[in-house]
Design an enzyme around this catalytic site. Structure first.
Site, PDB file in Angstrom:
ATOM      1  CB  ALA A 160      -2.756  -6.500  -5.323  1.00  0.00           C
TER       2      ALA A 160
ATOM      3  CB  ALA B 261       1.178   5.330  -3.361  1.00  0.00           C
TER       4      ALA B 261
ATOM      5  CG  ASP C 285      -2.063  -0.976   1.178  1.00  0.00           C
ATOM      6  OD1 ASP C 285      -2.143  -1.742   0.230  1.00  0.00           O
ATOM      7  OD2 ASP C 285      -2.213  -1.612   2.294  1.00  0.00           O
TER       8      ASP C 285
ATOM      9  CD  GLN D  10       0.766  -8.877  -2.815  1.00  0.00           C
ATOM     10  OE1 GLN D  10       1.286  -9.789  -3.349  1.00  0.00           O
ATOM     11  NE2 GLN D  10      -0.540  -8.669  -2.781  1.00  0.00           N
TER      12      GLN D  10
ATOM     13  NE  ARG E  62      -7.186  -6.831   6.625  1.00  0.00           N
ATOM     14  CZ  ARG E  62      -6.312  -7.872   6.717  1.00  0.00           C
ATOM     15  NH1 ARG E  62      -6.197  -8.588   7.642  1.00  0.00           N
ATOM     16  NH2 ARG E  62      -5.457  -7.940   5.559  1.00  0.00           N
TER      17      ARG E  62
HETATM   18  P1  GDP Z   1      -0.761   0.463  -3.568  1.00  0.00           P
HETATM   19  O1  GDP Z   1      -1.309  -0.847  -3.031  1.00  0.00           O
HETATM   20  O2  GDP Z   1       0.524   0.626  -3.053  1.00  0.00           O
HETATM   21  O3  GDP Z   1      -1.174   0.647  -4.895  1.00  0.00           O
HETATM   22  O4  GDP Z   1      -1.363   1.561  -2.637  1.00  0.00           O
HETATM   23  P2  GDP Z   1      -3.080   1.452  -2.229  1.00  0.00           P
HETATM   24  O5  GDP Z   1      -3.888   2.142  -3.250  1.00  0.00           O
HETATM   25  O6  GDP Z   1      -3.526   0.357  -1.525  1.00  0.00           O
HETATM   26  O7  GDP Z   1      -3.022   2.677  -1.097  1.00  0.00           O
HETATM   27  C1  GDP Z   1      -2.468   4.063  -1.365  1.00  0.00           C
HETATM   28  C2  GDP Z   1      -3.609   5.018  -0.797  1.00  0.00           C
HETATM   29  O8  GDP Z   1      -3.099   6.410  -0.605  1.00  0.00           O
HETATM   30  C3  GDP Z   1      -4.577   5.188  -2.056  1.00  0.00           C
HETATM   31  O9  GDP Z   1      -5.933   5.446  -1.416  1.00  0.00           O
HETATM   32  C4  GDP Z   1      -4.158   6.444  -2.915  1.00  0.00           C
HETATM   33  O10 GDP Z   1      -5.036   6.998  -3.571  1.00  0.00           O
HETATM   34  C5  GDP Z   1      -3.695   7.264  -1.662  1.00  0.00           C
HETATM   35  N1  GDP Z   1      -2.371   8.006  -2.211  1.00  0.00           N
HETATM   36  C6  GDP Z   1      -1.392   7.720  -3.095  1.00  0.00           C
HETATM   37  N2  GDP Z   1      -0.538   8.742  -2.938  1.00  0.00           N
HETATM   38  C7  GDP Z   1      -0.847   9.532  -2.274  1.00  0.00           C
HETATM   39  C8  GDP Z   1      -0.257  10.598  -1.316  1.00  0.00           C
HETATM   40  O11 GDP Z   1       0.970  11.148  -1.831  1.00  0.00           O
HETATM   41  N3  GDP Z   1      -0.650  11.250  -0.275  1.00  0.00           N
HETATM   42  C9  GDP Z   1      -1.916  10.949   0.100  1.00  0.00           C
HETATM   43  N4  GDP Z   1      -2.905  11.439   0.986  1.00  0.00           N
HETATM   44  N5  GDP Z   1      -2.662   9.759  -0.338  1.00  0.00           N
HETATM   45  C10 GDP Z   1      -2.232   8.928  -1.347  1.00  0.00           C
HETATM   46  P1  IMO Z   2      -1.104  -4.041  -2.262  1.00  0.00           P
HETATM   47  O1  IMO Z   2      -0.399  -4.688  -3.595  1.00  0.00           O
HETATM   48  C1  IMO Z   2      -0.764  -4.752   2.065  1.00  0.00           C
HETATM   49  C2  IMO Z   2      -0.855  -8.832   3.752  1.00  0.00           C
HETATM   50  C3  IMO Z   2      -2.040  -9.109   4.351  1.00  0.00           C
HETATM   51  C4  IMO Z   2      -1.318 -10.050   5.349  1.00  0.00           C
HETATM   52  C5  IMO Z   2      -0.375 -10.762   4.470  1.00  0.00           C
HETATM   53  C6  IMO Z   2      -0.740 -12.189   3.824  1.00  0.00           C
HETATM   54  O2  IMO Z   2      -2.274  -3.465  -2.054  1.00  0.00           O
HETATM   55  O3  IMO Z   2       0.312  -3.571  -1.687  1.00  0.00           O
HETATM   56  P2  IMO Z   2      -2.466 -12.895   1.840  1.00  0.00           P
HETATM   57  O4  IMO Z   2      -3.917 -12.567   1.732  1.00  0.00           O
HETATM   58  O5  IMO Z   2      -1.435 -12.278   0.864  1.00  0.00           O
HETATM   59  O6  IMO Z   2      -1.956 -14.309   2.231  1.00  0.00           O
HETATM   60  O7  IMO Z   2      -1.905 -12.140   3.237  1.00  0.00           O
HETATM   61  O8  IMO Z   2      -0.065  -9.881   3.503  1.00  0.00           O
HETATM   62  N1  IMO Z   2      -1.088  -8.148   2.610  1.00  0.00           N
HETATM   63  C7  IMO Z   2      -1.066  -6.879   2.023  1.00  0.00           C
HETATM   64  N2  IMO Z   2      -1.134  -5.774   2.684  1.00  0.00           N
HETATM   65  N3  IMO Z   2      -1.033  -4.581   0.800  1.00  0.00           N
HETATM   66  C8  IMO Z   2      -1.211  -5.760  -0.112  1.00  0.00           C
HETATM   67  O9  IMO Z   2      -1.017  -5.446  -1.319  1.00  0.00           O
HETATM   68  C9  IMO Z   2      -1.324  -6.833   0.797  1.00  0.00           C
HETATM   69  N4  IMO Z   2      -1.499  -8.046   0.154  1.00  0.00           N
HETATM   70  C10 IMO Z   2      -1.319  -9.043   1.232  1.00  0.00           C
HETATM   71  O10 IMO Z   2      -2.808  -7.979   5.203  1.00  0.00           O
HETATM   72  O11 IMO Z   2      -0.850  -9.589   6.626  1.00  0.00           O
HETATM   73 MG    MG Z   3      -2.817  -1.583  -1.656  1.00  0.00          MG
END
Ligand code: GDP
Ligand code: IMO
Ligand code: MG
Length: 442
Positions: free
Chosen positions: A39, A15, A13, A227, A306
């Site tokens: 993901a 970004a 997560d 991840q 979560r």
């Molecule tokens: P990923 O799994 O790495 O692609 O990241 P996620 O999408 O799960 O989580 C990143 C969250 O932060 C998303 O809701 C994005 O829209 C948001 N986001 C991305 N860059 C920024 C930033 O620079 N600032 C803030 N406040 N939010 C951001």
């Molecule tokens: P993105 O690509 C954050 C975490 C789960 C758990 C562990 C194992 O969005 O960054 P799994 O379902 O893969 O067997 O869970 O890994 N997890 C992530 N945490 N971002 C993700 O993906 C995740 N994918 C799995 O929360 O702790």
């Molecule tokens: Mg994510």
């Protein structure tokens, strides 16, 4: 420029989705190489928000082919749902994406197993998976005999394979928990999954050929990690990890691209740290500081909703994963989230049994028992969401970024100050944070 990759340097997560979308312009291919529907990658373009689980984040750009390669595990109903919801928004995925026939399928028993293994392990040993069947699917892939690949769904022996596997899975599931014997119905699964295969068939192909041809033709390829590196099955905080190689080392095994094709690796890290699920998190702030970060960053899971655990930036961990993945530059994200803080802590080393260490321990008990060593930096207390160049940032924010860059040991190329594609500062090769700060000090 041949192969570029975006990987997460933390626990996911970071970004990555935003960065991949940003870098997709001008690319020929965008490639997912591991993970599955665990993901959740977010792309924000103005008022349009896309939450992608299975589908590569390059899908919004026209003229780019997106590949889902052998290392990914696919949940057919989930990917179809995603394809349909993108179609409703005018994006025809079928013409922009190909799926490897080698990719393994998350079958209904994998989801049941994931739920069951999670229920059987309680307390601090609980991994807290996303319950998407990821671990059991990868386990069957490694075990081989009970695995199903997406190309198998259209083979004549598919029904027989399902019947055999279901017979075994029923025994295992009922022995482990006394689960309802009728929960898995082989005939219903066969019919359901053959229907999914029909819908996906136009996209299923040999992506290895496409990828290797693209390499021969010197095309521009962007790889999208899912991840984060600390969740890597071999190199992360085992056993609190996911079941694939989610650090930079997985690009080649998952996609089939030659390792030496990857020229540029962008390691994405938040300006602080988060983790979802169980496992050690040395810099966690289970207090009002952590809650402040959660509130400001809206730190709730994209896939499961979560609340994410929040804490300070951990430079020991980020330096480890940047080195492991061969990061050539860093994208520092969510800088805006820290804007209200008077001071910000950064973990620069650990202490175990009174001894200072600067490496990332392999053992989960060491990670649980260590004490982070923090340095405190002054905050900037100015809204930075409108910043589009270094000059728009308060000096303390640039100093904070420079501190992180020095600790990781790789140059920061991007600073993200908000979710939107536009809320990004790109630092060109002939600029540097160090020179910028030196010039300001004169
Ligand atoms: P990923 O799994 O790495 O692609 O990241 P996620 O999408 O799960 O989580 C990143 C969250 O932060 C998303 O809701 C994005 O829209 C948001 N986001 C991305 N860059 C920024 C930033 O620079 N600032 C803030 N406040 N939010 C951001
Ligand atoms: P993105 O690509 C954050 C975490 C789960 C758990 C562990 C194992 O969005 O960054 P799994 O379902 O893969 O067997 O869970 O890994 N997890 C992530 N945490 N971002 C993700 O993906 C995740 N994918 C799995 O929360 O702790
Ligand atoms: Mg994510």
């Amino acid at each position: 420029m041949p192969g570029q990759c975006v990987i997460g340097l933390q626990w996911g997560d970071e970004a990555k989705g935003k960065l991949v979308d940003l870098l997709t312009d001008g690319k020929d291919l965008v490639v997912r190489y591991q993970g599955g529907a665990n993901a959740g990658h977010t792309v924000v373009i103005g008022d349009d928000v896309y939450k992608l689980h299975h589908i590569p984040s390059g899908i919004i750009n026209e003229g780019v082919l997106n590949l889902i390669t052998p290392g990914v595990v696919i949940n057919p109903p989930t990917i179809l749902k995603e394809i349909n919801s993108l179609a409703e928004r005018g994006i025809d995925v079928s013409t922009r994406m190909k799926i490897s026939q080698r990719a393994h399928v998350v079958m209904p028993w994998h989801v049941l197993e994931d739920k069951m293994w999670n229920e059987l392990v309680s307390g601090e040993d609980n991994i807290g998976t996303t319950l998407r069947g990821i671990g059991p699917c990868y386990a069957d892939k490694i075990g081989r005999s009970f695995a199903i690949r997406i190309g198998d769904l259209i083979q004549p022996d598919f029904p027989e394979r399902v019947r055999k596997i279901v017979a075994v899975k029923k025994k295992v599931l009922s022995a482990a928990s006394g689960a309802d014997e009728t929960a898995l119905d082989a005939e219903a699964i066969i019919t359901e999954y053959q229907a999914y295969a029909q819908q996906l068939e136009p996209m299923i192909t040999d992506t290895n050929r496409i990828l290797l041809d693209a390499v021969d033709e010197n095309k521009d390829i962007l790889f999208e990690g899912a991840q984060g590196s600390l969740l890597d099955i071999d190199h992360g905080t085992f056993p609190f990890v996911t079941s694939s190689n989610s650090s930079g080392v997985g690009i080649s095994t998952g996609s089939g691209v030659p390792g030496n094709w990857i020229e540029k690796v962008i390691g994405v890290t938040k300006s602080y740290a988060t983790r979802v699920g169980g496992g050690p998190f040395p810099t966690e702030q289970d207090n009002e500081k952590g809650q402040h970060i959660r509130d400001m960053g809206n730190e709730y899971g994209t896939t499961t909703g979560r609340p994410r655990r929040c804490g300070w930036f951990d430079a020991v961990a980020a330096r480890y994963t940047a080195r492991l993945g061969g990061a050539t530059s860093v994208a520092l994200t969510m800088l805006d989230v820290l804007s209200e803080l008077e001071s910000i802590d950064v973990c620069v080393a650990y202490e175990i049994d009174g001894e200072r260490i600067e490496h990332f321990p392999a053992n989960v008990n060491d990670l649980r028992n260590l004490t982070p060593v923090y340095e405190s930096l002054p905050g900037w207390q100015v809204d930075v969401t409108g910043a589009r160049s270094l000059d728009d940032l308060p000096l303390n924010a640039v100093r904070y970024a420079r501190k992180i860059e020095t600790l990781i040991g790789r140059p920061i190329e991007f600073i993200s100050v908000g979710p939107d594609r536009a809320q990004t500062i790109r630092i060109s090769q002939d600029e540097s944070l160090e020179e910028y700060l030196n010039a300001k000090a004169v």
